[in-house]
Design a protein around this motif. Structure first.
Motif, PDB file in Angstrom:
ATOM      1  N   ILE A  27       0.767  -1.147   0.055  1.00  0.00           N
ATOM      2  CA  ILE A  27       0.043   0.122   0.119  1.00  0.00           C
ATOM      3  C   ILE A  27       0.952   1.241   0.007  1.00  0.00           C
ATOM      4  CG2 ILE A  27      -1.766   1.419   1.320  1.00  0.00           C
ATOM      5  CD1 ILE A  27      -2.907  -1.434   1.990  1.00  0.00           C
ATOM      6  N   LYS A  28       1.912   1.299   0.828  1.00  0.00           N
ATOM      7  CA  LYS A  28       2.732   2.381   0.815  1.00  0.00           C
ATOM      8  C   LYS A  28       3.588   2.697  -0.624  1.00  0.00           C
ATOM      9  CE  LYS A  28       4.167   4.511   4.156  1.00  0.00           C
ATOM     10  NZ  LYS A  28       3.783   5.638   4.857  1.00  0.00           N
ATOM     11  N   THR A  29       3.893   1.483  -1.265  1.00  0.00           N
ATOM     12  CA  THR A  29       4.392   1.428  -2.857  1.00  0.00           C
ATOM     13  C   THR A  29       3.518   1.775  -3.926  1.00  0.00           C
ATOM     14  OG1 THR A  29       6.160  -0.101  -1.845  1.00  0.00           O
ATOM     15  CG2 THR A  29       5.974   0.515  -4.151  1.00  0.00           C
ATOM     16  N   ASN A  30       2.617   1.099  -3.541  1.00  0.00           N
ATOM     17  CA  ASN A  30       1.237   1.272  -4.847  1.00  0.00           C
ATOM     18  C   ASN A  30       0.415   2.341  -4.677  1.00  0.00           C
ATOM     19  OD1 ASN A  30       2.708  -1.298  -5.372  1.00  0.00           O
ATOM     20  ND2 ASN A  30       0.968  -2.316  -5.829  1.00  0.00           N
ATOM     21  N   GLY A  31       0.200   2.734  -3.572  1.00  0.00           N
ATOM     22  CA  GLY A  31      -1.017   3.460  -3.188  1.00  0.00           C
ATOM     23  C   GLY A  31      -2.090   2.630  -2.832  1.00  0.00           C
ATOM     24  N   TYR A  38      -8.402  -3.477  -6.698  1.00  0.00           N
ATOM     25  CA  TYR A  38      -7.412  -2.636  -7.332  1.00  0.00           C
ATOM     26  C   TYR A  38      -8.149  -1.496  -8.238  1.00  0.00           C
ATOM     27  CZ  TYR A  38      -7.686  -5.505 -11.386  1.00  0.00           C
ATOM     28  OH  TYR A  38      -8.249  -6.222 -12.455  1.00  0.00           O
ATOM     29  N   ASP A  39      -7.350  -0.369  -8.517  1.00  0.00           N
ATOM     30  CA  ASP A  39      -7.534   0.406  -9.519  1.00  0.00           C
ATOM     31  C   ASP A  39      -7.649   0.040 -10.976  1.00  0.00           C
ATOM     32  OD1 ASP A  39      -8.067   2.704 -11.110  1.00  0.00           O
ATOM     33  OD2 ASP A  39      -6.606   3.818  -9.809  1.00  0.00           O
ATOM     34  N   PHE A  40      -9.026  -0.500 -11.205  1.00  0.00           N
ATOM     35  CA  PHE A  40      -9.028  -0.781 -12.619  1.00  0.00           C
ATOM     36  C   PHE A  40      -8.575  -0.033 -13.872  1.00  0.00           C
ATOM     37  CE2 PHE A  40     -12.871  -3.541 -11.062  1.00  0.00           C
ATOM     38  CZ  PHE A  40     -11.918  -4.549 -10.535  1.00  0.00           C
ATOM     39  N   ASP A  41      -9.035   1.353 -13.508  1.00  0.00           N
ATOM     40  CA  ASP A  41      -8.453   2.268 -14.635  1.00  0.00           C
ATOM     41  C   ASP A  41      -7.106   2.355 -14.852  1.00  0.00           C
ATOM     42  OD1 ASP A  41     -11.310   2.914 -15.144  1.00  0.00           O
ATOM     43  OD2 ASP A  41     -11.207   4.590 -13.767  1.00  0.00           O
ATOM     44  N   GLY A  46      -2.344   0.517 -18.422  1.00  0.00           N
ATOM     45  CA  GLY A  46      -1.145  -0.053 -18.746  1.00  0.00           C
ATOM     46  C   GLY A  46      -0.425  -0.514 -17.706  1.00  0.00           C
ATOM     47  N   THR A  47      -0.689   0.007 -16.371  1.00  0.00           N
ATOM     48  CA  THR A  47       0.126  -0.510 -15.077  1.00  0.00           C
ATOM     49  C   THR A  47      -0.034  -1.996 -14.800  1.00  0.00           C
ATOM     50  OG1 THR A  47      -0.111   1.876 -14.246  1.00  0.00           O
ATOM     51  CG2 THR A  47       0.276   0.093 -12.491  1.00  0.00           C
ATOM     52  N   PRO A  48       0.900  -2.528 -14.562  1.00  0.00           N
ATOM     53  CA  PRO A  48       0.633  -4.036 -14.154  1.00  0.00           C
ATOM     54  C   PRO A  48      -0.136  -4.089 -12.993  1.00  0.00           C
ATOM     55  CG  PRO A  48       3.120  -3.519 -14.605  1.00  0.00           C
ATOM     56  CD  PRO A  48       2.240  -2.443 -14.661  1.00  0.00           C
ATOM     57  N   ILE A  49      -1.043  -5.068 -12.820  1.00  0.00           N
ATOM     58  CA  ILE A  49      -1.995  -5.117 -12.041  1.00  0.00           C
ATOM     59  C   ILE A  49      -1.384  -5.315 -10.700  1.00  0.00           C
ATOM     60  CG2 ILE A  49      -3.888  -6.942 -10.803  1.00  0.00           C
ATOM     61  CD1 ILE A  49      -4.545  -7.324 -13.756  1.00  0.00           C
ATOM     62  N   ARG A  50      -0.125  -5.813 -10.362  1.00  0.00           N
ATOM     63  CA  ARG A  50       0.434  -5.911  -8.960  1.00  0.00           C
ATOM     64  C   ARG A  50       0.970  -4.487  -8.625  1.00  0.00           C
ATOM     65  NH1 ARG A  50       4.054 -11.123  -8.415  1.00  0.00           N
ATOM     66  NH2 ARG A  50       4.618  -9.942  -6.486  1.00  0.00           N
ATOM     67  N   GLU A  51       1.041  -3.750  -9.544  1.00  0.00           N
ATOM     68  CA  GLU A  51       1.510  -2.429  -9.289  1.00  0.00           C
ATOM     69  C   GLU A  51       0.553  -1.363  -9.042  1.00  0.00           C
ATOM     70  OE1 GLU A  51       4.764  -1.478 -11.983  1.00  0.00           O
ATOM     71  OE2 GLU A  51       5.744  -3.218 -11.885  1.00  0.00           O
ATOM     72  N   ALA A  59      -4.203  -5.571  -1.056  1.00  0.00           N
ATOM     73  CA  ALA A  59      -2.711  -5.560  -0.733  1.00  0.00           C
ATOM     74  C   ALA A  59      -2.411  -7.014  -0.214  1.00  0.00           C
ATOM     75  CB  ALA A  59      -2.528  -4.583   0.201  1.00  0.00           C
ATOM     76  N   ILE A  60      -3.218  -7.490   0.850  1.00  0.00           N
ATOM     77  CA  ILE A  60      -3.180  -8.894   1.577  1.00  0.00           C
ATOM     78  C   ILE A  60      -2.842  -9.982   0.227  1.00  0.00           C
ATOM     79  CG2 ILE A  60      -4.120 -10.519   2.801  1.00  0.00           C
ATOM     80  CD1 ILE A  60      -5.301  -8.276   4.667  1.00  0.00           C
ATOM     81  N   ASN A  61      -3.905 -10.091  -0.724  1.00  0.00           N
ATOM     82  CA  ASN A  61      -3.961 -10.839  -1.679  1.00  0.00           C
ATOM     83  C   ASN A  61      -2.508 -10.773  -2.454  1.00  0.00           C
ATOM     84  OD1 ASN A  61      -6.520 -12.208  -1.457  1.00  0.00           O
ATOM     85  ND2 ASN A  61      -7.432 -10.302  -2.380  1.00  0.00           N
ATOM     86  N   ILE A  62      -2.114  -9.565  -2.847  1.00  0.00           N
ATOM     87  CA  ILE A  62      -0.985  -9.677  -3.516  1.00  0.00           C
ATOM     88  C   ILE A  62       0.445 -10.280  -2.505  1.00  0.00           C
ATOM     89  CG2 ILE A  62       0.988  -7.892  -4.380  1.00  0.00           C
ATOM     90  CD1 ILE A  62      -1.230  -6.154  -5.419  1.00  0.00           C
TER      91      ILE A  62
END
Length: 127
Positions: A27-31, A38-41, A46-51, A59-62
């Motif tokens: 959360i600190k890194t990705n937002g 996660y932010d679908f938009d 183009g942002t990788p889903i994990r990012e 965040a727990i799932n990642i």
């Protein structure tokens, strides 16, 4: 805050703590995000889903499985145990809140979420 009591499982309390610490870092890194895992938009642009920005459970799932969106039929024990520990820490009177509802509360902040994850991780790390 209520102290979680780990249930016997293949996942140790220290493993749960590691997942929760990693989720806080994500959360600190990705937002942080509200309303979805996660932010679908952001992903569609183009942002990788994990990012992408993620909610508490995303965040727990990642942290546990590498993907913010869980498979309904294949949720790992790490995710289940980490979410249970967080819900227990949120317990005050009666039933613990649904994590998505807690995350999505209008007055919730990223700091609240990161603090909850780290506090729960500390509790789970105790001998």
């Amino acid at each position: 805050m209520t102290t979680p009591t780990p249930t016997p499982a293949a996942v140790t309390p220290r493993e749960v703590a590691a997942v929760l610490e990693d989720a806080a870092r994500i959360i600190k890194t990705n937002g942080w995000y509200q309303g979805q895992y996660y932010d679908f938009d952001q992903a569609e642009s183009g942002t990788p889903i994990r990012e992408c920005r993620v909610c508490l459970v995303g965040a727990i799932n990642i942290a546990a499985d590498g993907d913010p969106y869980p498979s309904l039929w294949d949720v790992s024990d790490k995710v289940v145990d980490a979410c249970a520990a967080v819900r227990t820490c949120l317990l005050t009177d009666g039933e613990p809140p649904v994590l998505a509802d807690w995350n999505d509360a209008p007055d919730r902040t990223a700091t609240d979420v990161v603090t909850l994850l780290r506090d729960t991780a500390r509790v789970m790390s105790r001998p």
